[in-house]
Every structure is written in C-alpha cells, then in structure tokens.
Design a protein around this motif. Structure first.
Motif, PDB file in Angstrom:
ATOM      1  N   PHE A  41       0.814  -1.219   0.000  1.00 37.95           N
ATOM      2  CA  PHE A  41       0.000   0.000   0.000  1.00 37.95           C
ATOM      3  C   PHE A  41       0.847   1.268   0.000  1.00 37.95           C
ATOM      4  O   PHE A  41       0.307   2.369   0.031  1.00 37.95           O
ATOM      5  CB  PHE A  41      -0.937   0.004   1.212  1.00 37.95           C
ATOM      6  N   TYR A  68      -1.896   9.825   2.284  1.00 38.74           N
ATOM      7  CA  TYR A  68      -2.178   8.413   2.024  1.00 38.74           C
ATOM      8  C   TYR A  68      -2.664   7.715   3.282  1.00 38.74           C
ATOM      9  O   TYR A  68      -1.868   7.409   4.175  1.00 38.74           O
ATOM     10  CB  TYR A  68      -0.935   7.720   1.463  1.00 38.74           C
ATOM     11  N   PRO A  69      -3.971   7.445   3.387  1.00 41.12           N
ATOM     12  CA  PRO A  69      -4.476   6.701   4.543  1.00 41.12           C
ATOM     13  C   PRO A  69      -4.001   5.246   4.494  1.00 41.12           C
ATOM     14  O   PRO A  69      -3.777   4.689   3.412  1.00 41.12           O
ATOM     15  CB  PRO A  69      -5.998   6.780   4.384  1.00 41.12           C
ATOM     16  N   LEU A  70      -3.869   4.633   5.653  1.00 39.46           N
ATOM     17  CA  LEU A  70      -3.572   3.197   5.683  1.00 39.46           C
ATOM     18  C   LEU A  70      -4.828   2.410   5.322  1.00 39.46           C
ATOM     19  O   LEU A  70      -5.946   2.870   5.554  1.00 39.46           O
ATOM     20  CB  LEU A  70      -3.092   2.768   7.072  1.00 39.46           C
ATOM     21  N   PRO A  71      -4.647   1.215   4.791  1.00 41.55           N
ATOM     22  CA  PRO A  71      -5.804   0.350   4.537  1.00 41.55           C
ATOM     23  C   PRO A  71      -6.349  -0.165   5.865  1.00 41.55           C
ATOM     24  O   PRO A  71      -5.651  -0.150   6.882  1.00 41.55           O
ATOM     25  CB  PRO A  71      -5.202  -0.797   3.728  1.00 41.55           C
TER      26      PRO A  71
END
Lengths: 348, 348
Positions: free
Chosen positions: B237, B274-277
């Motif tokens: 990711f 960028y958010p984490l999944p």
C-alpha cells in the motif's frame, strides 16, 4: 500506424550511431525478438538489414546481410535485437558480434549485462576503436516516489503477460492522439522504446526502491491537456516481474489504463504452470492497485494482439470479445474503426 | 524475546568489525532510527554506545560516548543507525563520521549511497587506513525468478506501512519457532537485519527485474519441516515502495503471512495524504497477490505494534482487536499468551 507519425524528440544523453543492422542471435521464435520487431515496425528507416547465428530460425523479414555488407549499405551499428532470459549476452552470440566490430559497426545493447563486461567484446572494441553502447543504464539521481499528484494526463498500457503489445499499443495511441491534434508524448520504459524514441528510462534496470520514483520522473507535471502515453512493463500477474509492473503503475499515476492481451495465449510465456488471468480479473486488480495513487483511474479498453489471424478473423474476434468483455477492444497494429473507438474511449 | 535466542549463523561475505558505536545523525524522532533500534534490541551485546549530531533530539537510551571514548570502551565501528529518505548520507553527518574515522573506528552503512562516493569520507578513510563498509550491496549473479515451488515452509511478514515491526516480528517468530524445537532461519532483507544476522540480501537495493529472483534465492529449497521466516519490506500500500513489497511477496512464495500494523497509525509515515488500509483490506489484498505463487497461503494473524501503551492497555487493546479483526493478534515485543497464540496459528 507508422513510424513517421511519431514526432522526433531530442535524445537525453544518447547519441546512437545509425542506421542499424539488427542482430537476432540464436532465436528460433520471433517472440524473443521484441527489440527487433519494435525497431522494424516503428523505425523502419533505421533498419538496414538483419543478421543472425548460423541455423537460427527466427526472422524479421528484412534483407539478410553480413556486417561488412551492411556497413557498405550504410549501417553504422549492430543492435542486439533479441531478448534472452534475464538480459544476458549469450556466449554463442559473441563471435558474430566481434565480426560486426571488425566490419566497422558499433554495438548497441539493451541487455542487463554491460557489453564491456564481456572480455572478448571489450578487447575487440578497444582494439578496433569501436563503441559498446548500453541503452539499459538508468540515469543517475532518481528520486524516491513522493506519491504527489501531477498535472497533465497520463495513460499506461498494462498487460496480462510480457511481450504481447504494451509498447506497440502506447506508440499507436500516442500517434493517434497526435493525429487528433492533441499534445502527446510516448514515454519509453524499455530498451526498444528508448531506441525508437531516443529518450526514456529503462525501468526494469532501476534499483527497486526507486522504480516508482523513476516513473514519476518519466511523466512529469505537464499542461492540463497534455498526454503522456507510457509504455508498460511486465504484468502484475507475472511471477518474475510483477514488482516492476506495480512500481511503474503507482509512479505513473495513470488516469487511463489500456489492458493489453494476446489472443490465444493462456499461459505466462515461458512459465506454463502459470495461467493468465481472465480479462475481468486483470482489469479489476489493475484498477484496484492503480487507485492507490489516482482514485479517478479507469480502464478504457483492451488492446488485443491478433497477430496470425486474417483481417476478417481479427475483425470478427474483436467484435466478439468487445461484447464478451463489455469494453472497447482493438488491435492497434490493424487500426480501423475499432481502434478509433478505443481512442475515443481513452479520451472520452 | 531477546538476542540470545537468535542462533548465530556464519556471515556470507561479510566480516564486520565489532562491537558498534551507533550514530543517530540529526534525527529528532526515533521513527527514523530503525537500524539503531534493531541493533539495540536484537544485538545488545554489540552496542557500546550512541553518538549524534549536536542538537539532535532522538535517542536509543544507550550511553552517549564520543568516538574516541567509544574506541577506548572497545567499539571498533561506527554504524550509521538512522534512515534518511532514499538512503542518502546527509551532509550534516559528515564531520561526525570523519571524527569517528580519526578515532580509529571503521564505518558501516546500510544507505543506498556508497560511503566511498562521498569524497570527504573516502579521503579520510584512505588517509587513516580505515574501512568504509556498505551493507546494502546485493550479491552478484541474482537470477530472474522462476516461480517454481520450493520445498520447506516459509513465513513472510507484511505490513500496512514501513517502519512498524516487520523485522522485529520475523526475528521474534523465528526465535519462538526455535524455542519450540523447530528448525527455523530468520532471513534478512534489509540492512539492519543483515547487521544482526550476518547474512541476507538487501532487497530494496536489487535491480527491480531481479527482486523476486533474489527472494527465491534468499529462501531456497529446504527440509519439509524447516521454516524460513522472512523479513518483509515496505508495504503493497506504500506509493513509493509497493513494487519492492510485491516482488518479495511473489518470490518468497510464503505459506504464512503475518500482517504487521502499528496501533494509532492511520497514515503512511511521511505521506499524510495516504491513509492506511483497513486490516481486512490489507489481509485480503496481500493474500490475493500472494496466491499467485502459492495458492495455499494463509494469514495467521496480526502483529500489532503497541509501543507507547502500558502493559494493561496493550493487553486490552490486543484482546479487543483480536475480536474485531477475527484473527490472532499479538505484540511480539511484549510476548505473553497472545503471542503464543499467534505462534500456534502460524504453525497450526
């Protein structure tokens, strides 16, 4: 599609001697002749003739000339036009390459191995005052990818496998975009593309930490209406190269994907234990991964390599697959209305 | 977990001068001290002291010694123990490194940049007869991945981000497997792991075409009951490094994945856009991609970095997350019953 439609751009740090004699090595299958096919189709004016090892069966259909005769016909470089696994220079090729040096030709290679690391070639080149030119050397100072969105528009060709038309599709789409009056650059990521375009970054030669950063650098900020049409590499489904493909996908931040597939191929080339994904699986996973750096990405359609079919067979197949896959489908090498519809779908 | 549980293995081509003075550069945040933290926690006997630029706020909690004093205390090498973006050697560090050379210490670096390419360092090392040792240099002759299944068992740690515990988790699991009488090797893929283990392949320094092949070579055919516990790199990711992670994932052909996550982190470190999944997304995509080279892969659970919480808080959090995610969850740095359950799940 033809080479004349590709606008010339200045080379970045390259000054390749031209035109070319294409060396086909000991290949028995044109599937290994990506570099040669690309040059023949997209830079025909640069291709004087072909040359190969005794007994090799593959051919590009060019005149066959020995190096001395090719030199007399104007050739100034022997281009290694055959891919071996891993990019190595195969030992059986060496005497043929030395013959070319002796005939007055420089050598151009897109292999991972540096030409000068082969002692026989280095010695011959030094003795004869010839150049050994490695196209697959990335530029210095590549950055780590920032992930920051960039201006301008980007299209990336992706594939269900290697060696099925990602470069051709990108060249054809860039030419078609320009044919419609749009500003568009073909962005080369492999050795053949770089030999055709005169610039680019050999993405599979980049140290892995910098692949996405190299892709960001390859298609920089541009005018809002400008298209970078980026040559894809490998496949996210290829057990050897998927990491290269994903780094290029993330760094390219494409607005548009065009999925490339070869009719009749159902296994990864050279790895028969690996089935190809379905078109639906390939589109879904490609989009899922691409959304990480561009949430608005969409797949415009499928570029279907129909080599070996008659024109009628290809047209019928393209129509059938388009209904089956519910996507625009075209073979860019054949052009025609289906290709124009694929171009429409990219731009629409 | 402690370093004594890691069985020593012979170094492959490395002969590192020991013990170490750890150099922390100008870091203000221990998040950048991966190398130093790894050495302190997993090779404490090798860590004499720490040293840093004037004004830098980060610390490993080791005694602070200047190079001359560290040499008198037994140190024989200064280890650059701080990660800068891209692995460059930051100019402010140079006078401190030269001071160490003058004090009689060799220099060990895991950065991409070669130490000897910095003219000041090269000149000082030559003048003083000291060694500049780059751990992040891949071995020659790495193959293209074949995708062929291998014997033995493999576990790979994967992550929602960089720098959250993939190396620690692999070290802890390898130690726990050995504690249960199993044959298990920790397989290092980064500079710190290599400094701890004495061997490995710096996977993010490998040319991208060869990453999956390097991973295949790192965990070769082994006895059916043998475990290779492989240190993950990056994250699928992460917009800068996902390609590295995917090549390592495919080449490792893991039977077991352990997903590593840091409690409270909801953005990619250094890339706040960028958010984490979610854990579910991360498990699903990791398994989907891993199945390409090992259809039997499964996720045994989550390694949750709970640094900063009290023991009670961590225990409660781990229990809550295990119910929420429907997976075994543990913090390997804390051990305890939850960690034993994670080990059970890996082996079960």
């Amino acid at each position: 599609m033809n080479a004349a439609a590709i606008a010339p751009r200045p080379a970045q740090g390259l000054d390749l001697p031209r035109p070319y004699l294409l060396f086909l090595g000991d290949a028995d299958d044109t599937g290994f002749l990506k570099t040669g096919l690309g040059l023949r189709d997209w830079a025909p004016d640069l291709c004087v003739a072909e040359y190969k090892c005794d007994g090799a069966r593959a051919s590009l259909g060019l005149p066959v000339l020995r190096p001395a005769d090719a030199y007399r016909a104007g050739a100034r470089a022997l281009v290694l036009s055959v891919a071996s696994i891993g990019g190595a220079i195969a030992p059986p090729w060496i005497p043929y390459i030395v013959e070319a040096l002796e005939a007055g030709l420089d050598i151009i290679s897109g292999a991972h191995d540096r030409l000068a690391e082969e002692p026989c070639l280095r010695a011959a080149a030094e003795r004869l005052g010839r150049r050994l030119i490695d196209v697959r050397v990335p530029p210095p100072g590549l950055p780590i990818a920032s992930g920051k969105p960039r201006t301008g528009k980007r299209l990336l060709t992706v594939g269900t496998d290697c060696a099925l038309g990602k470069k051709y599709t990108a060249l054809a789409l860039a030419a078609a975009f320009r044919g419609r009056g749009l500003a568009a650059d073909f962005r080369a990521t492999g050795q053949t593309g770089i030999m055709i375009a005169g610039s680019g970054i050999p993405i599979d030669s980049v140290v892995s930490d910098f692949v996405a950063g190299a892709a960001e650098k390859l298609s920089p900020d541009a005018d809002p209406g400008h298209w970078d049409v980026i040559e894809g590499q490998g496949s996210i489904f290829h057990p050897s190269y998927a990491g290269v493909s994903l780094g290029l996908l993330h760094g390219s931040q494409p607005d548009i994907l065009v999925l490339c597939h070869a009719h009749g191929r159902d296994r990864i080339m050279g790895l028969p234990d690996y089935p190809l994904p379905s078109i639906g699986e390939a589109v879904d996973l490609s989009l899922q991964l691409a959304r990480r750096t561009n949430a608005a990405v969409r797949c415009a359609g499928v570029s279907l390599n129909t080599a070996g079919l008659s024109a009628d067979e290809a047209e019928a197949l393209i129509a059938r697959r388009s209904r089956e896959w519910q996507l625009p489908v075209a073979d860019p090498m054949r052009g025609g209305p289906s290709f124009e519809r694929l171009v429409d779908a990219c731009l629409g």
